[in-house]
Structure formats: structure tokens, C-alpha cells
Design an enzyme around this catalytic site. Sequence first.
Site, PDB file in Angstrom:
ATOM      1  N   SER A 159       0.828  -1.215   0.000  1.00  0.00           N
ATOM      2  CA  SER A 159       0.000   0.000   0.000  1.00  0.00           C
ATOM      3  C   SER A 159       0.861   1.263   0.000  1.00  0.00           C
ATOM      4  O   SER A 159       0.338   2.363  -0.007  1.00  0.00           O
ATOM      5  CB  SER A 159      -0.942   0.010   1.206  1.00  0.00           C
ATOM      6  OG  SER A 159      -0.198  -0.162   2.398  1.00  0.00           O
ATOM      7  N   HIS A 165     -39.450  21.936 -12.220  1.00  0.00           N
ATOM      8  CA  HIS A 165     -39.598  20.939 -13.314  1.00  0.00           C
ATOM      9  C   HIS A 165     -38.901  21.409 -14.598  1.00  0.00           C
ATOM     10  O   HIS A 165     -39.321  21.027 -15.702  1.00  0.00           O
ATOM     11  CB  HIS A 165     -41.071  20.648 -13.613  1.00  0.00           C
ATOM     12  CG  HIS A 165     -41.890  20.330 -12.408  1.00  0.00           C
ATOM     13  ND1 HIS A 165     -42.151  19.053 -11.977  1.00  0.00           N
ATOM     14  CD2 HIS A 165     -42.494  21.153 -11.511  1.00  0.00           C
ATOM     15  CE1 HIS A 165     -42.894  19.101 -10.886  1.00  0.00           C
ATOM     16  NE2 HIS A 165     -43.110  20.362 -10.569  1.00  0.00           N
ATOM     17  N   SER A 215     -13.990  23.862 -29.737  1.00  0.00           N
ATOM     18  CA  SER A 215     -14.106  22.597 -30.456  1.00  0.00           C
ATOM     19  C   SER A 215     -12.999  22.528 -31.490  1.00  0.00           C
ATOM     20  O   SER A 215     -12.639  23.545 -32.092  1.00  0.00           O
ATOM     21  CB  SER A 215     -15.470  22.530 -31.144  1.00  0.00           C
ATOM     22  OG  SER A 215     -15.420  21.627 -32.233  1.00  0.00           O
ATOM     23  N   LYS A 236     -17.648  27.167 -31.265  1.00  0.00           N
ATOM     24  CA  LYS A 236     -18.060  26.605 -29.980  1.00  0.00           C
ATOM     25  C   LYS A 236     -17.325  27.189 -28.775  1.00  0.00           C
ATOM     26  O   LYS A 236     -16.141  27.483 -28.827  1.00  0.00           O
ATOM     27  CB  LYS A 236     -17.845  25.078 -29.976  1.00  0.00           C
ATOM     28  CG  LYS A 236     -18.757  24.316 -30.897  1.00  0.00           C
ATOM     29  CD  LYS A 236     -20.244  24.449 -30.583  1.00  0.00           C
ATOM     30  CE  LYS A 236     -20.653  23.746 -29.310  1.00  0.00           C
ATOM     31  NZ  LYS A 236     -20.552  22.290 -29.393  1.00  0.00           N
ATOM     32  N   GLU A 287     -18.897  20.510 -16.900  1.00  0.00           N
ATOM     33  CA  GLU A 287     -19.252  19.147 -17.303  1.00  0.00           C
ATOM     34  C   GLU A 287     -18.394  18.124 -16.566  1.00  0.00           C
ATOM     35  O   GLU A 287     -18.879  17.067 -16.151  1.00  0.00           O
ATOM     36  CB  GLU A 287     -19.090  18.994 -18.815  1.00  0.00           C
ATOM     37  CG  GLU A 287     -20.132  19.773 -19.597  1.00  0.00           C
ATOM     38  CD  GLU A 287     -19.891  19.714 -21.095  1.00  0.00           C
ATOM     39  OE1 GLU A 287     -20.798  19.284 -21.816  1.00  0.00           O
ATOM     40  OE2 GLU A 287     -18.797  20.092 -21.554  1.00  0.00           O
TER      41      GLU A 287
END
Length: 452
Positions: A23, A156, A282, A288, A295
Site C-alpha cells: 500500500s 420541473h 471545439s 463553440k 461538465e
Amino acid sequence: MATLWGGRFKKPIDPDFETFSRSIQYDYRLAEYDIYHSLIHTRALKNGGILDGQECERILAALGEVLREVEQGTYTPDAAAEDIHSEIHGRLEKKIGALAAKLHTLRSRNDQIAFDEKYYCLQVTVNITRRLEDVLDALMQLSRKYPEQPFVGYTHTQRAQVVLFSDYLGAFFLMFKRDLERIKEFGDRTIPYIGAGALAGSSLNRKDYARAIQDLFGDTETAVRPVENSLDNVADRDFLAELLSILSIVQMHLSRLAEDFILYSTQEFALLDLPEEFCTGSSLMPHKKNPDFLELVRGYTGKIYGNLMALLTTMKGLPLTYNRDMQLDKEPVFEAVAIVEKELQILAKLLPGVAVEEAAVARALQDEFLYATEIAEFLVFQRVAFKEAHDIVGRLVRYAKENKVSLKTMSDGQLAEFHPALRQQEMARIIDPQYAISSKKTISHKLPEYHA
Ligand code: ARG
């Protein structure tokens, strides 16, 4: 590399198994705390008459040298060691020869590892607290940039009612503030105990340890205590499950903020503009600007929750007390801590650079249905029962939708067909972000204090 055991074995350890069982490649992070354990234990051995004064001083001096290396960042663990305890033992042997063997008297790695991990948790508590405070500060900064900004509120993922942008941020502020309280409370109940032996305790007495702890820390406050229940001490990993639970809740909050900001910065929502430094382009599509940091934050949730599940599953049904399975408790925790710390650090830098797309928000706030609830409430103040008011405004909304008319342009005569109290003048007054916000009296519109 020599191990801390071996006398009862005739055959050497299988080399593949030896590598498999190591370990050191991750528990080297515990070096500093493991040395504290040794610094206390050495003094306790002297207090108990097992080491003489000179032996004690020599061991302490050698430990001090290793500690300095760790503090200065020059410590490179021997990759062939079994674990951090054996690694440091090996170093001491090189420095003080056979005397090193006397340190490992009446103690077990089972006691060391529990102590080391709890000490590590206390350090994590300090670091995460600081990071959370930075995020709270950053939310405060962003909020101050837009003190009176009305914003679209959703339920919602459908447009619901008008809110203040600062109250929207305040919701995240409160989530992270509760996380801060949780991590502090966790720190308060995490006590590194010493003196459990392998499981049954040690023949040194509690006073030997208490004096040793006092000697090491002097006037500086420490959470370290002589062990109370030695079996619990070597078997317990609740504190790691608790830390991972708290980190999972932090991560849940991070993922919700990330998701909102990703959505709100799309052209479809167009409510927020994200700072470029935290976006990427991109390789193919020149136009982009992708919200990659957010993310990744959203994506890391899988790992953080997964690590909590890994630990809980490893600990499930383990017979008391220590089992080698428990060696596998460290990587999920180290990994989760490193990820969450980084996420919080970067988020604190990103937040002040977020901009509200004021023109687009103003356009969205022209959606008259955002004020439907306020119109119904207006009727309630005209003594209409809420259920009836709800129905009236529901029909009004349907009528406006079907006939593609604006509520504000309907004549008094047209409005009166729904309810006589509904007049053009009233509609113009109610369909207004300022009206919607100022008609809400229950909320304080304040970000709470969080500094102790
Ligand atoms: N490396 C072990 C762990 O992390 C601690 C040592 C206890 N090992 C043992 N065989 N008793 O859990």
C-alpha cells in the site's frame, strides 16, 4: 525490504503477492501522521520504563529527521516497502540500527493506521473548510455584482416565477454553508486515539500515553487521546464513510450548480455567460464555447459517489476487529478528497467571472405567464377563494395562448369575462418583475453570515 514480521514463516513471501499486498504507493501520504504516532509512542515507552532516556532521545531525533524530510517535501518513500509503517521503520533502522526495533514495542500497525487516517481526516477538514469558504466568498461576490437583478425561477425545468438572481445564488450559498458546518462537526468528533495495540490494548498505561501526548503537543491544542476501546479503535472506519458521505453531499451540490450553469449558458436558456478561462473550444466547430469545467464537475459525481459505495461495501459484514480488507479504505478517500478540493478551488475562481445576460433575461421576463401566480394572488386579495382564482387564471392563460394575445393588451371588457376585478391597469401593474419580487414578503433577500 525487511518486513515487520516473519519469524513464524519458513518460506519467503511470493513475489507477486508481495507486490499485490503493498500500500506504500498511496499510504505514503500518511507519513507525517505516522511519525506523530511514533513520536508519542516512543515517549510512552519511556514513561512506561521500556526505553531509557538516551534510547528515547535517539529514536526521537531519528524520527525528527524523517519528519523534516516530509515537511520539506524531500521525502521519497521506498517503493519496495510493504506500507508506510514498514517504510519509516526501514529508514529508522538505517539511522539508528537495532534500536529502531525497540520502537515497535507493544504497538501494532492496526493502531497506527487508524491514528494516521484520523489525523489525515483532521487535515482534510481544515483544507475543505477553507475551500468551501472561498466558494462562499465567490458566491457573495457574484451576488454583489447583481444586487437587484430579477431572474427566471424554475420548477420541473419549466418557467415558474420571477426571483432575484441573488436569492438564486443564495440557495447555493446555503447548501455549501451546510456542507461547511457538516465538515466542521465531522472534525470535532474525529479523535485520533493511540494505544490500542493490535486490538486488545497495551500494557503501558493510559497515563504513559497521556503524558506523552502532553509532551509532544505542549500548549497547542490537540485532538489526540489515549484509546478508550481498543477493539473499536482498530475496527472503526465510520469516520472515512462519514467523510465520503459529506464529500458526496458537497459533490451533489456541485453537480446541481454545474448543471444549472451549463443549461443557463446555452443559447436556448441564454441567462448566463460563463467566463472563457473555464471553457474550451471545439477542434472542428470554430464557433463553440463549451462549458467543460462544469461538465467535468458534473461527471466526477460518478466517481465520488462510487468511492463512497466502494468503502461501504468493503466494510460491509467485516468481522471485528481489523482485517486486511481495510487497507483498501484509503484510495477512495484520497481520490475523492483530491477531486473535491480541486473542484471547489476552481469553482471559486470561476464564479466571480459569471455574467448575467441582462438583455436576454429581460426578454425572458416578458413572458406574461411567469406572473400567472401573482394574478391569482391578486384575485385572492379581492376575496376570491384561491382554488377559484387558480381556475380563472388558468382559463385566462389558455385563452391567451389559444388566441395568441398578450394579457396586457386585453381590454377591460375581455378581462371582465374572466373576473370583474381583472382590469387592464391591474394587469400592467402585476405583469412586472419588480411587482413580482416586491409582492413576496417572506424572504429576507440576505446572504447569511458564515464566519464564526
Ligand atoms: N497497511 C495496513 C492498512 O492500511 C495497515 C497494517 C496492518 N496490517 C496488518 N497486517 N495487520 O490497513
